[in-house]
Design a protein around this motif. Structure first.
Motif, PDB file in Angstrom:
ATOM      1  N   TYR A 121      -9.343  -1.606  -3.831  1.00 60.75           N
ATOM      2  CA  TYR A 121     -11.061  -1.447  -3.375  1.00 60.75           C
ATOM      3  C   TYR A 121     -11.976  -0.776  -4.246  1.00 60.75           C
ATOM      4  N   ASP A 122     -12.852  -0.329  -3.517  1.00 68.04           N
ATOM      5  CA  ASP A 122     -13.684  -0.029  -3.738  1.00 68.04           C
ATOM      6  C   ASP A 122     -13.161   2.031  -3.449  1.00 68.04           C
ATOM      7  N   VAL A 139      -6.604   3.630  -4.635  1.00 66.30           N
ATOM      8  CA  VAL A 139      -6.973   2.430  -3.457  1.00 66.30           C
ATOM      9  C   VAL A 139      -7.695   1.682  -4.308  1.00 66.30           C
ATOM     10  N   THR A 140      -8.160   2.470  -5.471  1.00 65.37           N
ATOM     11  CA  THR A 140      -9.169   1.300  -6.620  1.00 65.37           C
ATOM     12  C   THR A 140      -7.873   0.894  -7.236  1.00 65.37           C
ATOM     13  N   GLU A 167     -10.034  -4.572   5.985  1.00 59.19           N
ATOM     14  CA  GLU A 167      -8.676  -3.940   5.161  1.00 59.19           C
ATOM     15  C   GLU A 167      -9.425  -2.851   3.846  1.00 59.19           C
ATOM     16  N   ALA A 168     -10.020  -2.664   4.202  1.00 58.25           N
ATOM     17  CA  ALA A 168     -10.037  -1.567   2.359  1.00 58.25           C
ATOM     18  C   ALA A 168      -9.886  -0.380   3.648  1.00 58.25           C
ATOM     19  N   HIS A 169     -10.106  -0.365   4.424  1.00 59.88           N
ATOM     20  CA  HIS A 169      -9.884   0.923   5.547  1.00 59.88           C
ATOM     21  C   HIS A 169      -8.919   1.476   6.012  1.00 59.88           C
ATOM     22  N   LYS A 187     -17.713  -0.423   5.134  1.00 63.63           N
ATOM     23  CA  LYS A 187     -16.559  -0.790   4.621  1.00 63.63           C
ATOM     24  C   LYS A 187     -15.638  -2.216   5.070  1.00 63.63           C
ATOM     25  N   CYS A 217      -6.263   0.376   4.316  1.00 59.50           N
ATOM     26  CA  CYS A 217      -6.329   0.472   2.716  1.00 59.50           C
ATOM     27  C   CYS A 217      -5.952   2.358   2.814  1.00 59.50           C
ATOM     28  N   HIS A 218      -7.349   2.470   2.962  1.00 61.02           N
ATOM     29  CA  HIS A 218      -7.433   3.839   2.674  1.00 61.02           C
ATOM     30  C   HIS A 218      -6.581   4.724   3.876  1.00 61.02           C
ATOM     31  N   TRP A 234       0.611  -1.394   0.159  1.00 56.10           N
ATOM     32  CA  TRP A 234       0.209   0.125   0.308  1.00 56.10           C
ATOM     33  C   TRP A 234       0.991   1.166   0.080  1.00 56.10           C
TER      34      TRP A 234
END
Length: 157
Positions: free
Chosen positions: A148-149, A143-144, A107-109, A104, A111-112, A27
């Protein structure tokens, strides 16, 4: 371009669902802008008490926040070819609560927030609207690209 990232991970919490060192490295490397050839970053994951203390001591805000960014030298601009040095502190309970509130994946949070903090290390900020728009666009793109979204997407469909 080959980048080298030296990453130290400190875990000062018993929280679960934390990203591992390899994931964090992926990341952060994705967030490094083209002029950064080498970076040394420490990621520290803390509980609420330490997160609140750091936010109070360094920002004058008496609450735990999701991510804090500490550059090695606030007066030193990011210069191409110079190593990027800094620390990112994540407060695990805040990150988990926010992920749940925003619907969310945890993991995605994470990452962000790592991408967000890594951009701060490189001098990006969101104090005024123009800077915020630029930083958010970069965060969304990174991030995308990582699968991830869009972290700023507000609909749930």
């Amino acid at each position: 371009m080959s980048r080298r990232l030296k990453l130290a991970l400190q875990v000062a919490t018993d929280a679960t669902g934390l990203p591992g060192k390899a994931q964090l490295k992926t990341w952060i490397e994705a967030a490094l802008r083209p002029g950064v050839k080498t970076a040394e970053v420490t990621v520290r994951v803390v509980d609420t008490d330490e997160g609140q203390q750091l936010n109070r001591d360094y920002r004058g805000k008496d609450y735990a926040t999701n991510v804090l960014t500490f550059t090695f030298d606030d007066d030193m601009p990011v210069i191409e070819g110079m190593p990027l040095l800094g620390d990112l502190v994540l407060c695990a309970p805040v990150v988990e609560r926010e992920a749940q509130e925003q619907g969310k994946p945890l993991e995605a949070h994470y990452c962000h927030l790592i991408v967000h903090g890594a951009l701060h290390l490189q001098g990006y900020d969101h104090i005024d609207e123009t800077e915020a728009d630029e930083m958010e666009a970069l965060e969304t793109q990174i991030v995308t690209t990582l699968g991830y979204d869009d972290p700023y997407r507000t609909d749930t469909e």
